[in-house]
Design a protein around this motif. Structure first.
Motif, short mmCIF file in Angstrom:
data_model
loop_
_atom_site.label_atom_id
_atom_site.label_comp_id
_atom_site.label_asym_id
_atom_site.label_seq_id
_atom_site.Cartn_x
_atom_site.Cartn_y
_atom_site.Cartn_z
N TRP A 114 0.84 -1.20 0.00
CA TRP A 114 0.00 0.00 0.00
C TRP A 114 0.87 1.25 0.00
O TRP A 114 1.93 1.29 0.61
CB TRP A 114 -0.90 0.04 1.23
N PRO A 138 -2.45 -0.55 -4.34
CA PRO A 138 -3.48 0.23 -3.65
C PRO A 138 -2.90 1.53 -3.10
O PRO A 138 -1.82 1.54 -2.51
CB PRO A 138 -3.93 -0.70 -2.52
N ALA A 155 -7.23 -0.02 -4.44
CA ALA A 155 -7.50 0.10 -3.01
C ALA A 155 -8.97 -0.16 -2.70
O ALA A 155 -9.30 -0.78 -1.68
CB ALA A 155 -7.10 1.50 -2.52
N VAL A 198 -6.49 -1.44 5.45
CA VAL A 198 -5.10 -0.99 5.36
C VAL A 198 -4.24 -1.79 6.34
O VAL A 198 -4.60 -1.95 7.51
CB VAL A 198 -4.99 0.51 5.70
#
Length: 522
Positions: A114, A138, A155, A198
């Motif tokens: 991420w 993402p 994401a 996340v």
């Protein structure tokens, strides 16, 4: 020879009404004020008992600052692991700004891919802007004063959103294109899936960045905080820091009840944490506190605050939870202080109603708080005092700000009306929505409001709001918040006399926590 230290020749504002001004004081070996008074008397005692003497050389001294609203871990992670973007980023230069962000933008310590950033707003955002550069990675950018995010398509997929048909829900705010598809910008309860998806920083990293955050708070003169979004990770880290004796703050964590996105863990886990909060209590961590975010923010394009309807009730669809009365009753009966985020007049009134109902059932219950207090109807100011509710004013950096001035009255931190109503007022940085925990630069603009035109009176009242009022709000006024015998020696030296209203350009020179100097300006 005594192990105590005598501090003499200071300009000491004690915030103790029985002895508001002093020149000197003594701090014991275990970090307690044992005497406060004149230089002559303290120096004489120090000489008799062979104490070390520290000459303050006329510096302004006051109790350490109590930050009534702080997101310590959230800020610490953002400082070290997010790309720092400007306040407003255009679509044209978004990718360039993201790549050149001042913090490391890869979340490398999680073994995940991420990319995270933080900024304020991206006009007319569409996820396709990020998709072109990051089709398989993402990306999440947090904005909207912490109440919004900007996601790319990857994401959104990993978070579990149905881009073409994601339904609205209680307190959600999805921005959609002309087909009704999600653009990738969303706010408030819409954030839950993304925030929970996340990858979280490992404990070792959280501990490392919390130490850095503690240094920043000390540099801002802060010796105690109310953490406004406490979760399991936060309490685990503070427990570790306490065990290794490196926690140099008094921390009062408001454990999140709802919504889950501000707690960054599932609701079931947060509620279990509240049920077991006692096991996290320690010398410097008091876990008798709860947090609810009831509505959003009066900021474009969301305008997610719950205003008052014509019938005098809050806008129901803007509320994040619909059982605030039940939650207040539950934790009030446990003796836990509630901090409830309210920015709309409707949310504020609903919360005051819930506090009033709880007080009727449990007259001896704890003092609760309304966080922010930027949207209060004129009829409700007097209720803060009658219900013994703390008006926690934050974020400080918005008190006098172009965004505030352009809000059309939707953001009104009205210290004058609170003072006239006799409300108990505290001040918070809301660090996490701002770049720094330093409250002092934000206060010069409210001197006239607080002092009703008297600069010194305004300065004295603000100093009290920053110190003793905070200790009173969390029920620790017998131990903290003023310079007087028997209390913990948490104090600061400042470049200017804040008690005379001289906040403009003031710098923290030194910070002491329990008698130990933990910061010195270089």
């Amino acid at each position: 020879m005594s192990s105590s230290i005598a501090y003499i020749n200071g300009n000491v504002f004690t915030v103790n009404d029985q002895q508001l001004r002093a020149e000197a004081f003594i701090v014991s070996e275990n970090g307690i004020f044992t005497a406060v008074g004149s230089t002559a008397k303290v120096a004489a005692k120090a000489k008799t008992e062979h104490m070390v003497i520290h000459d303050l050389r006329g510096q302004f001294i006051m109790p350490g600052i109590h930050d009534a609203h702080c997101h310590m871990l959230m800020s610490a992670i953002a400082m070290t692991s997010y790309a720092a973007l400007p306040g407003v980023v255009s679509n044209d230069n978004l990718i360039e700004e993201l790549k050149n962000g001042s913090c490391a933008c890869k979340y490398a310590h999680t073994n995940q891919d991420w990319i995270m950033g933080s900024g304020y707003a991206i006009p007319e955002y569409d996820r396709k802007v990020l998709d072109a550069e990051y089709p398989d990675t993402p990306v999440m950018i947090r904005g909207g004063a912490g109440h919004g995010v900007f996601l790319n398509t990857e994401a959104m997929k990993r978070s579990g959103y149905d881009i073409a048909a994601e339904p609205d829900g209680q307190g959600t705010c999805f921005l959609r294109d002309n087909r009704g598809h999600l653009t990738g910008e969303m706010a408030e309860n819409s954030l839950s899936k993304a925030i929970l998806a996340v990858p979280k920083a490992p404990a070792s990293h959280a501990k490392r960045v919390m130490k850095e955050a503690q240094k920043m708070l000390h540099a801002a003169g802060v010796t105690s905080i109310q953490e406004a979004s406490a979760n399991t990770a936060f309490l685990d880290v503070t427990r570790e820091l306490e065990q290794e004796q490196s926690l140099k703050l008094e921390i009062f964590p408001h454990i999140v009840y709802a919504p889950d996105w501000i707690g960054e863990e599932p609701t079931s886990s947060l509620h279990a944490l509240l049920d077991n909060a006692e096991k996290y209590r320690s010398k410097h961590v008091d876990t008798r506190f709860v947090k609810i975010i009831l509505d959003g923010v009066p900021l474009p394009p969301y305008y997610s605050h719950a205003a008052l309807q014509e019938d005098g009730r809050a806008q129901q669809h803007k509320l994040f939870i619909t059982n605030v009365h039940d939650a207040v009753q539950k934790y009030d009966e446990r003796g836990m202080t509630m901090k409830i985020h309210c920015t709309g007049q409707g949310a504020t009134r609903l919360t005051l109603d819930a506090f009033e109902a709880a007080r009727k059932r449990n007259p001896g219950g704890p003092r609760h708080e309304i966080a922010h207090c930027s949207g209060v109807h004129d009829d409700d100011y007097a209720r803060f005092r009658s219900l013994d509710v703390t008006a926690e004013m934050s974020p400080a950096f918005f008190f006098v700000h172009p965004v505030t001035e352009s809000s059309g009255g939707l953001m009104d931190w009205n210290f004058a009306k609170m003072a006239k109503a006799g409300a108990h007022v505290t001040i918070g940085s809301d660090w996490g929505a701002g770049a720094s925990p330093d409250i002092l630069p934000c206060l010069q603009g409210i001197i006239d409001q607080v002092g009703q035109g008297d600069k010194q009176l305004g300065g004295e009242r603000i100093c009290r709001m920053l110190t003793l009022a905070g200790a009173e709000a969390i029920g620790r006024e017998k131990e903290l918040g003023s310079i007087e015998a028997g209390k913990k020696a948490n104090f600061i030296a400042v470049s200017q006399d804040l008690s005379k209203g001289d906040f403009d350009g003031a710098k923290i020179l030194k910070t002491w926590f329990e008698g130990e100097m933990v910061y010195e300006f270089q």
